[in-house]
Design a protein around this motif. Structure first.
Motif, PDB file in Angstrom:
ATOM      1  N   SER A  86      48.169  44.560  52.867  1.00 47.15           N
ATOM      2  CA  SER A  86      48.060  43.695  51.688  1.00 47.15           C
ATOM      3  C   SER A  86      48.927  42.462  51.884  1.00 47.15           C
ATOM      4  O   SER A  86      50.083  42.553  52.295  1.00 47.15           O
ATOM      5  CB  SER A  86      48.500  44.455  50.435  1.00 47.15           C
ATOM      6  N   ASN A 111      44.853  45.944  44.466  1.00 44.39           N
ATOM      7  CA  ASN A 111      44.723  45.033  45.613  1.00 44.39           C
ATOM      8  C   ASN A 111      43.288  44.571  45.832  1.00 44.39           C
ATOM      9  O   ASN A 111      43.011  43.900  46.825  1.00 44.39           O
ATOM     10  CB  ASN A 111      45.225  45.724  46.889  1.00 44.39           C
ATOM     11  N   VAL A 112      42.362  44.934  44.942  1.00 41.05           N
ATOM     12  CA  VAL A 112      40.940  44.636  45.116  1.00 41.05           C
ATOM     13  C   VAL A 112      40.531  43.451  44.230  1.00 41.05           C
ATOM     14  O   VAL A 112      40.804  43.452  43.025  1.00 41.05           O
ATOM     15  CB  VAL A 112      40.066  45.860  44.780  1.00 41.05           C
ATOM     16  N   GLU A 113      39.890  42.456  44.830  1.00 41.72           N
ATOM     17  CA  GLU A 113      39.432  41.286  44.087  1.00 41.72           C
ATOM     18  C   GLU A 113      37.922  41.358  43.849  1.00 41.72           C
ATOM     19  O   GLU A 113      37.163  41.743  44.743  1.00 41.72           O
ATOM     20  CB  GLU A 113      39.770  40.002  44.843  1.00 41.72           C
ATOM     21  N   THR A 148      45.910  44.823  36.034  1.00 37.54           N
ATOM     22  CA  THR A 148      44.664  44.064  35.991  1.00 37.54           C
ATOM     23  C   THR A 148      45.025  42.590  35.858  1.00 37.54           C
ATOM     24  O   THR A 148      45.841  42.229  35.003  1.00 37.54           O
ATOM     25  CB  THR A 148      43.794  44.511  34.797  1.00 37.54           C
ATOM     26  N   THR A 201      37.063  42.054  48.358  1.00 45.18           N
ATOM     27  CA  THR A 201      38.032  42.526  49.352  1.00 45.18           C
ATOM     28  C   THR A 201      38.054  44.039  49.419  1.00 45.18           C
ATOM     29  O   THR A 201      37.524  44.725  48.548  1.00 45.18           O
ATOM     30  CB  THR A 201      39.445  42.016  49.013  1.00 45.18           C
ATOM     31  N   ARG A 241      34.593  39.105  41.779  1.00 40.27           N
ATOM     32  CA  ARG A 241      34.202  37.825  41.173  1.00 40.27           C
ATOM     33  C   ARG A 241      33.088  38.082  40.167  1.00 40.27           C
ATOM     34  O   ARG A 241      32.161  38.862  40.434  1.00 40.27           O
ATOM     35  CB  ARG A 241      33.741  36.841  42.231  1.00 40.27           C
ATOM     36  N   ARG A 280      41.259  40.773  39.552  1.00 43.47           N
ATOM     37  CA  ARG A 280      41.927  41.611  40.560  1.00 43.47           C
ATOM     38  C   ARG A 280      42.394  42.904  39.930  1.00 43.47           C
ATOM     39  O   ARG A 280      43.107  42.901  38.922  1.00 43.47           O
ATOM     40  CB  ARG A 280      43.114  40.876  41.191  1.00 43.47           C
ATOM     41  N   ILE A 289      38.073  35.105  39.287  1.00 41.26           N
ATOM     42  CA  ILE A 289      38.431  36.287  40.073  1.00 41.26           C
ATOM     43  C   ILE A 289      39.145  37.303  39.184  1.00 41.26           C
ATOM     44  O   ILE A 289      40.086  36.960  38.460  1.00 41.26           O
ATOM     45  CB  ILE A 289      39.343  35.919  41.257  1.00 41.26           C
TER      46      ILE A 289
END
Length: 406
Positions: free
Chosen positions: A249, A87-89, A65, A8, A91, A84, A82
């Motif tokens: 978000s 706000n950033v995901e 985190t 994201t 994998r 995170r 995942i």
């Protein structure tokens, strides 16, 4: 070899192969994996490869985190799960060809994502001001500060602004008040009726009494006075960028920097969010309960209800953070949030006037000696009346630097 892939944000598609035993992730240069996103701390977390295990350790980040949706200080991350950061995901993938961070960073500078083929999504920002020189200056400055993440549109009149919004999906509108024919407050009201979900901010040199309350009541998320210095304009950019991120978000976590409590309350209520705004300083700890955009309960020490709300909003220093909503033990606030904010401003002004009058009678001045600050404490300015203070250990700390928290 395992790798992390960004899912994201503007860095979506960027990936990093975990070839070394230890790596750091953060927004600042010098990290093993740099992700330039405002919700990620300068040094956000640490990744340790130990045999077949991938261990993630939070480095006292501001926005946290998360592994499997839960905030962690240290946890094992498994393939397919995942991670995170703010706000950033991301994998974790077990194997496959990876792109190094450096080529992806070069692609970002060219306005592309880590794949090198798809342009990164830009924030579409519209500035409305009849001062052409100001529009040109702010376009040049914010294009640089945005690092290719802002696409700036300009309008000198109301009809030009409405035309731009009809043709482009705007992410943020920034208006001046002093406009010819249709002034900024009228245009704000019109835009808010047509585009209620688009964040709106006022950036003006007009500080006439009542302008702020009128604009906030008519849909503005922020009311900002035009700074006279380039440093001030940089601070405004950070605030506006946070407003965009806040609106985009799906679920906000962490703390918003460089805005005051009334602005946070305004955005929570306009977005019809449900949350608990926890506020504290050296002498007072309180909470404001917001349920689907309505203020329903407030506590401040022994106070409850509207008196507690006014007391918290009038604080001249302290810290705040948003917590997940829980049903309050009772409902003590029933007024409209717009009225409550305006009443809080009135109460604050009356208290300030009373203090000035007392000082004039006694001949005393409101001065104080700065208290010593604990080593390793990090400060972030969050507006004229609020200071967010985050210790390196991620815990609340009193402003006097003592070890015991209130």
């Amino acid at each position: 070899m395992p790798k992390l892939v960004v899912l994201t944000g503007t860095a979506a598609g960027l990936s990093h192969e975990l070839s070394a035993n230890l790596a750091t992730i953060g927004r600042a240069e010098g990290n093993t994996f740099q992700i330039a996103d405002s919700s990620i701390s300068g040094r956000h977390c640490e990744i340790l490869r130990r045999g077949q295990e991938i261990i993630v350790s939070d480095l006292n980040s501001t926005n946290g985190t998360f592994v499997k949706g839960e905030r962690i200080s240290k946890a094992v991350l498994r393939a397919g799960q995942i991670l995170r950061l703010g706000n950033v995901e991301l994998r974790l993938e077990a194997s496959g060809p990876a792109k190094s961070a450096k080529p992806a960073k070069a692609a970002k500078a060219a306005g592309q994502t880590g794949t090198g083929t798809t342009p990164a999504k830009k924030h579409q920002v519209l500035f409305v001001d009849d001062d052409q020189a100001f529009l040109e200056a702010i376009t040049e400055l914010y294009s640089i500060l945005g690092d290719q993440t802002w696409k700036i549109h300009r309008a000198a009149t109301a009809d030009q602004a409405l035309s731009v919004m009809q043709q482009t999906a705007i992410d943020l509108v920034v208006l001046d008040i002093g406009m010819p024919v249709l002034d900024g407050m009228q245009l704000l009201s019109l835009i808010h009726r047509r585009y209620p979900d688009v964040p709106k901010a006022i950036l003006t040199g007009s500080a006439a009494a009542g302008n702020r309350e009128t604009c906030l009541a008519n849909g503005a998320g922020l009311f900002i006075h035009k700074p006279l210095s380039s440093e001030g304009m940089k601070a405004v950019f950070t605030t506006l960028n946070e407003l965009i991120s806040w609106a985009q978000s799906k679920g906000f976590s962490g703390m918003l920097r460089q805005v005051g409590l009334p602005d946070v309350i305004q955005m929570e209520c306009l977005g019809r969010h449900s949350s608990i705004l926890e506020v504290r300083n050296q002498r007072l700890h309180g909470q404001i309960y917001i349920e689907t955009g309505a203020i329903v309960h407030a506590t401040a020490g022994a106070l409850t209800g509207e008196k507690a709300f006014y007391r918290l909003v009038s604080l001249t220093g302290g810290e705040f953070r948003l917590q997940p909503f829980k049903i309050p033990p009772e409902r003590t606030v029933h007024g409209q949030w717009e009225f409550l904010l305006m009443e809080a401003a009135r109460v604050h002004d009356e208290e300030a006037t009373t203090m000035i009058s007392k000082s004039a009678v006694t001949g005393q001045t409101a001065t104080s000696t700065p208290a010593p600050i604990a080593p390793g404490t990090e400060f972030h300015a969050v507006g004229e009346n609020v200071i967010e203070m985050v210790g390196r250990d991620g815990k609340w700390h009193p402003a006097d630097g003592s070890k015991k928290t209130p």
